[in-house]
Design a protein around this motif. Structure first.
Motif, PDB file in Angstrom:
ATOM      1  N   LEU A 346     -27.816  -6.563  41.507  1.00 32.53           N
ATOM      2  CA  LEU A 346     -28.322  -5.269  41.959  1.00 32.53           C
ATOM      3  C   LEU A 346     -28.911  -5.356  43.365  1.00 32.53           C
ATOM      4  N   ALA A 349     -26.265  -4.252  45.844  1.00 31.43           N
ATOM      5  CA  ALA A 349     -26.028  -2.808  45.768  1.00 31.43           C
ATOM      6  C   ALA A 349     -27.209  -2.030  46.330  1.00 31.43           C
ATOM      7  N   GLY A 353     -26.988   0.579  49.399  1.00 33.73           N
ATOM      8  CA  GLY A 353     -27.417   1.951  49.123  1.00 33.73           C
ATOM      9  C   GLY A 353     -28.551   2.393  50.025  1.00 33.73           C
ATOM     10  N   PHE A 418     -20.123   4.264  50.206  1.00 37.29           N
ATOM     11  CA  PHE A 418     -20.915   3.657  49.135  1.00 37.29           C
ATOM     12  C   PHE A 418     -20.225   3.797  47.783  1.00 37.29           C
ATOM     13  N   MET A 422     -19.334   0.590  45.532  1.00 33.28           N
ATOM     14  CA  MET A 422     -19.806   0.388  44.166  1.00 33.28           C
ATOM     15  C   MET A 422     -18.658   0.101  43.209  1.00 33.28           C
ATOM     16  N   TRP A 425     -18.222  -3.487  43.803  1.00 40.19           N
ATOM     17  CA  TRP A 425     -19.403  -4.218  43.318  1.00 40.19           C
ATOM     18  C   TRP A 425     -19.364  -4.393  41.804  1.00 40.19           C
ATOM     19  N   THR A 721     -23.778   3.653  38.251  1.00 40.77           N
ATOM     20  CA  THR A 721     -22.349   3.550  38.550  1.00 40.77           C
ATOM     21  C   THR A 721     -21.640   4.899  38.429  1.00 40.77           C
ATOM     22  N   VAL A 724     -23.552   7.347  41.157  1.00 38.85           N
ATOM     23  CA  VAL A 724     -24.216   6.722  42.304  1.00 38.85           C
ATOM     24  C   VAL A 724     -23.861   7.415  43.616  1.00 38.85           C
ATOM     25  N   PRO A 731     -29.478   2.249  42.795  1.00 46.39           N
ATOM     26  CA  PRO A 731     -29.561   0.788  42.593  1.00 46.39           C
ATOM     27  C   PRO A 731     -30.910   0.198  42.996  1.00 46.39           C
TER      28      PRO A 731
END
Length: 960
Positions: A346, A349, A353, A418, A422, A425, A721, A724, A731
């Motif tokens: 995290l 992320a 973010g 982003f 994600m 990610w 997720t 997001v 995150p």
């Protein structure tokens, strides 16, 4: 030592003869008696004894033991107490001087592996009979019992039955359960040193905490080959977590009725707990968490866990996973390994973010459309159509100035980047976790554990319901099967899933109620705030609008409904899963996981799905508005800046509220209950507040305690997720929460809960498949959020295709995105009341604007969609297809590039399997040589050997 007799047949006892015991020479003598008397051991006399005194002492002791055995059938507790005092005098045991804060029997030698407690119930004759038969059967199995009288407990009502498993029992069931034990020190060098490893020094724990045991090659224990394994001390060969797991296995299958009664399902500690025969059953913590044990034989692992792991000041330190596994078992160890790895991932992320959010903040002044909305010349001259019937008046566009600026923080070009990031990610997270999990499987001896778990860990509730056997095609052995007709099976499945469907429908009904609340209350807020009374408030006044007030209050109500439905459904889910009678513990947890997650998914995410994909999409236009199910409540519209800020508000309230409430519920509630329950005992001296009473005053962790921890984290995973793209800071909030969550879970497990029974697990189970499914779904939802919830695509279409000056800027976008309607043709039922219109509204205003792409009044296609609307729709669909394909292509490529099992782990697994075969072969060859040499040295005319008649061992499960 006298022979212990028991049942000769059946499925629930392992009988032991004196020759079976491996530790008869450790304790001077063993005398198994009724659970009401305890197990007694002689100790050395402080002064030398003459032969005459020794004989006299032994005679007196035998007389006392005979009297004690007779007291088993006596109704006089005074007679029993007097006899115990005489034996204590003869053996030299002084209970008042011996500290009760210990994990050993009164002899200080035998370890307490499990504790049962029950209350003195004078009217419970049936309970007394069940306890008597159950404890007698436990003794027949080979366990040793010692009872603490109620007079020695804090409340004067509770009896404690302490259970010890001797070596013979441990060895037998370690063989049955195929528990892996060391046979050779690991000779593969560890090449895990990383470059610049010194940078991680501040985050490390001491070596003896991180690696409490040496690394060994292991093999399943075989009782007949005990000398093959590295057994230095039989008393400590099996760690306490393995010991309590074995004892609980026996307790779960031991009957509490006589064989001749023919009652097969009357077995197991769980049924005895449910019918209140016993009040609690738990293994002991090894010491107090704030200080080491005074006994040198006690490991004090609880103290080390609290010092190095369960304190919040250790939040930046690594977790002692090997020590967690050793103390609590592999199942809890896997959970904390996954939670720690999830928290580490995290971090990346959260950084990206936060950068996207900072980008939105730094480009604040470049936000042309917000400038137009806030401008007195543009937004101040645009009159908007009423947002509801009768109670909503006309309003100016610049009244949404603040929400437009707020929306830009989350609705910008960085959002698209982003969302794609994600998707990558989440793939990296799942793939790297598989590698981490494979390494833990090897290090914790969990390779090939799934097959063992399926075969060996049948649920006692399933076994008691089995009446038939059938041949297993793989093992060619008869196994237990449940006698269920297809009609019964279909009926139960139909009932179970009908119940789940009913509760999901109830959630949807509640969401519809919240939507109705939003529609009804918006009109009230609009009427109240028409004269802007909130502007008089300091700081927050200008930001309070009818839309914001409605969104916040509706989100709070929705959160309360979510919490209430959760509490109600948990009991229903457990009940319907019990009714299905799953075969194994793994199957039980998987079935419960599916039911609970389906419910929680709808419960937590339905309101977010409504705001993201339904709100503002089916509104209509003035004169032809859409209404909710034909009622007088008009469907909601989005702000001119879009619905994304409302989705952000909904996400923040539900996600943050759940995390705060969860931490309060997990930490504060157990602490308060323990504080209240132990308020009397806290004033006792340490030597009198026994270890079993201290743990008894704690809360029970429960069989599903870990299940709710996983569920909480998976729901959070869905928030960061699935949605997001609407909130890049999600995150970061999850990271902060998880840093606290790891230490809160560690603290409550170490200090507020009884020690859970150790259990094995080679993975996070069904949660892994759920995470994979959510990862795929997140790509779709984020693509739809960017396309349909945010205004990203309409802005790009305008800038590249409809900008009147041909420049790549957003000038004129606001006016272009609003359609016009003639006020004079608005139906009477849609017009606002005269007293609802603001003071600036007059008859000279003949048109109002609304958010849509439609032709104006007087056009040959008036109020139908313009070509720009179809261009934007085509662009949205094209964006969804492109983003999904790119994201999925990257996901599958990354998954293909990263192997699930590291090459180093593969080599170690092969090395271990090779060594097991080689060492077993050499062991058998040496054993055969010794046997042949002995046969050569024997004389031919020797008399045939008379073998003693040994009792056959019978296992506490028909499946074994």
């Amino acid at each position: 030592m006298h022979r212990i007799t028991g049942r000769a047949g059946g499925d629930s006892l392992i009988e032991m003869s004196p020759t079976d015991s491996f530790n008869d020479d450790v304790n001077g003598y063993h005398q198994h008696v009724s659970s009401s008397t305890g197990s007694l051991q002689p100790e050395q006399s402080p002064s030398p004894l003459t032969p005459d005194v020794c004989v006299e002492t032994c005679d007196s002791l035998n007389t006392s033991l005979a009297s004690l055995a007779q007291s088993e059938h006596s109704d006089s507790p005074q007679h029993e107490s007097d006899t115990l005092e005489r034996i204590e005098t003869l053996t030299g045991i002084d209970k008042q001087q011996h500290s009760k804060d210990s994990v050993f029997f009164r002899d200080g030698v035998r370890r307490i592996d499990f504790v049962l407690s029950y209350l003195d119930d004078k009217d419970g004759e049936r309970k007394q009979e069940r306890r008597k038969m159950y404890e007698a059967n436990l003794v027949n199995v080979g366990l040793e019992l010692e009872t603490e009288d109620k007079s020695e407990s804090d409340d004067g009502k509770t009896y404690f039955v302490k259970i010890h498993a001797p070596w013979e029992v441990l060895a037998t069931y370690a063989d049955v359960l195929k528990i892996k034990v060391p046979f050779k020190v690991n000779d593969i060098p560890d090449n895990g040193d990383m470059p610049m490893n010194w940078l991680s020094t501040p985050f490390r724990l001491p070596e003896h905490i991180m690696h409490p045991e040496p690394d060994y090659f292991t093999a399943p224990f075989d009782k007949s080959k005990s000398d093959f394994f590295l057994i230095d001390d039989k008393a400590t060969f099996f760690p306490p977590s393995v010991r309590n797991r074995i004892v609980y296995y026996i307790l779960s299958r031991c009957s509490y009725f006589k064989d001749e009664c023919g009652v097969k399902d009357k077995k197991g500690i769980k049924r005895l707990l449910n019918n209140c025969t016993y009040t609690a059953a738990f293994p002991l913590h090894d010491c107090r968490y704030w200080t080491k044990a005074k006994d040198a034989n006690c490991e004090s692992e609880r103290y080390h866990l609290h010092k190095h792991w369960a304190r919040f000041l250790c939040f930046y330190k690594e977790q002692p996973l090997n020590l967690i596994r050793k103390y609590y078992g592999e199942k809890i160890g896997i959970y904390f390994a996954w939670l720690g790895f999830y928290t580490e991932m995290l971090l990346f992320a959260a950084i990206v973010g936060t950068l996207c959010f900072v980008y939105g903040f730094l480009t604040f002044d470049d936000n042309q459309w917000s400038k137009d909305i806030c401008s007195a010349e543009i937004g101040g001259n645009i009159v908007m159509c009423p947002l509801c019937d009768k109670k909503c008046g006309y309003w100016k566009l610049n009244s949404t100035c603040n929400s437009s600026w707020q929306s830009h923080l989350f609705d910008n070009v960085g959002t698209v980047f982003f969302a794609i990031f994600m998707a990558i990610w989440v793939t990296l997270f799942l793939e790297f976790w598989k590698r981490r999990q494979a390494r833990l499987e090897y290090e914790w001896d969990l390779v090939d554990f799934e097959e063992e778990q399926q075969q060996l860990q049948l649920r006692p509730e399933y076994e008691t319901k089995c009446t038939n056997r059938k041949l297993n095609r793989i093992t060619q052995e008869m196994e237990l099967v449940l006698n269920r007709t297809p009609t019964d099976l279909m009926g139960k499945l139909l009932l179970c899933w009908a119940t789940v469907t009913l509760w999901i429908s109830l959630i949807i009904a509640c969401i519809i109620g919240v939507i109705a609340y939003r529609l009804a209350v918006y009109a009230a807020f609009a009427s109240i705030m028409k004269d802007n009374p909130t502007t008089n408030l300091q700081v927050v006044g200008p930001y309070i609008t009818p839309q914001l007030a409605t969104s916040v209050t509706a989100s709070c109500i929705n959160f309360v409904i979510i919490m209430i439905l959760n509490l109600m459904y948990e009991r229903v889910a457990v009940w319907i899963t019990d009714m299905e009678i799953p075969k194994t513990h793994l199957e039980y947890e998987n079935k419960l996981t599916v039911k609970m997650f389906l419910f929680q998914f709808v419960n937590y995410y339905s309101s977010c799905f409504y705001v993201a994909f339904f709100k503002g999409k089916f509104v209509g236009y003035p004169g032809n508005y859409a209404y909710m199910f034909g009622s007088t409540l008009r469907n909601e519209e989005c702000d001119p800046g879009g619905c994304l800020i409302e989705l952000t508000t909904q996400l923040v309230i539900v996600m943050t509220g759940k995390q705060v409430w969860g931490n309060i519920q997990e930490a504060l509630v157990p602490w308060m209950m323990n504080w209240w329950g132990s308020r009397k005992a806290r004033n006792h001296p340490e030597s009198l507040y026994s270890r079993w009473e201290q743990d008894h005053d704690l809360q029970g962790f429960g069989q599903l305690g870990l299940f709710y921890e996983y569920l909480e984290m998976v729901i959070q995973f869905g928030f960061i997720t699935l949605f997001v793209a609407s909130f890049p800071l999600a995150p970061l909030l999850a990271l902060i929460n998880n840093i606290i969550e790891v230490r809160v879970d560690a603290w409550k497990l170490t200090t507020q809960f009884r020690r859970p029974v150790a259990a094995k697990a080679h993975s996070i189970g069904a949660w892994e498949e759920i995470l994979n499914g959510m990862a795929v779904l997140s790509v779709v939802t984020n693509a739809f959020i960017v396309a349909f919830t945010s205004d990203m695509i309409p802005r790009l279409v305008y800038m590249y295709a409809y900008q009147p000056d041909g420049e790549l800027n957003m000038k004129g976008y606001i006016s272009n995105s609003l359609s016009s309607f003639n006020i004079s043709v608005i139906p009477v039922e849609n017009r606002p009341d005269d007293d609802e219109n603001p003071s600036w509204f007059n008859n000279s205003i003949d048109t109002c604007r609304y958010r849509d792409y439609r032709y104006p009044s007087g056009h040959e296609k008036q109020y139908s969609h313009t070509m720009q609307f179809w261009h934007i729709l085509a662009a949205k669909l094209a964006f969804i297809i492109i983003m999904e394909h790119v994201a999925f292509l990257v996901k599958f490529f990354v998954a293909w590039m990263i192997p699930d099992v590291p090459s180093e782990v593969r080599a170690r697994v092969k090395r271990e399997r090779y060594l097991v075969q080689e060492y077993l072969h050499n062991y058998e060859v040496e054993k055969l040589k010794i046997q042949l040499s002995q046969n050569v040295n024997e004389e031919c005319n020797c008399s045939p050997m008379i073998y003693p008649c040994l009792t056959k061992h019978e296992v506490l499960s028909e499946c074994l």
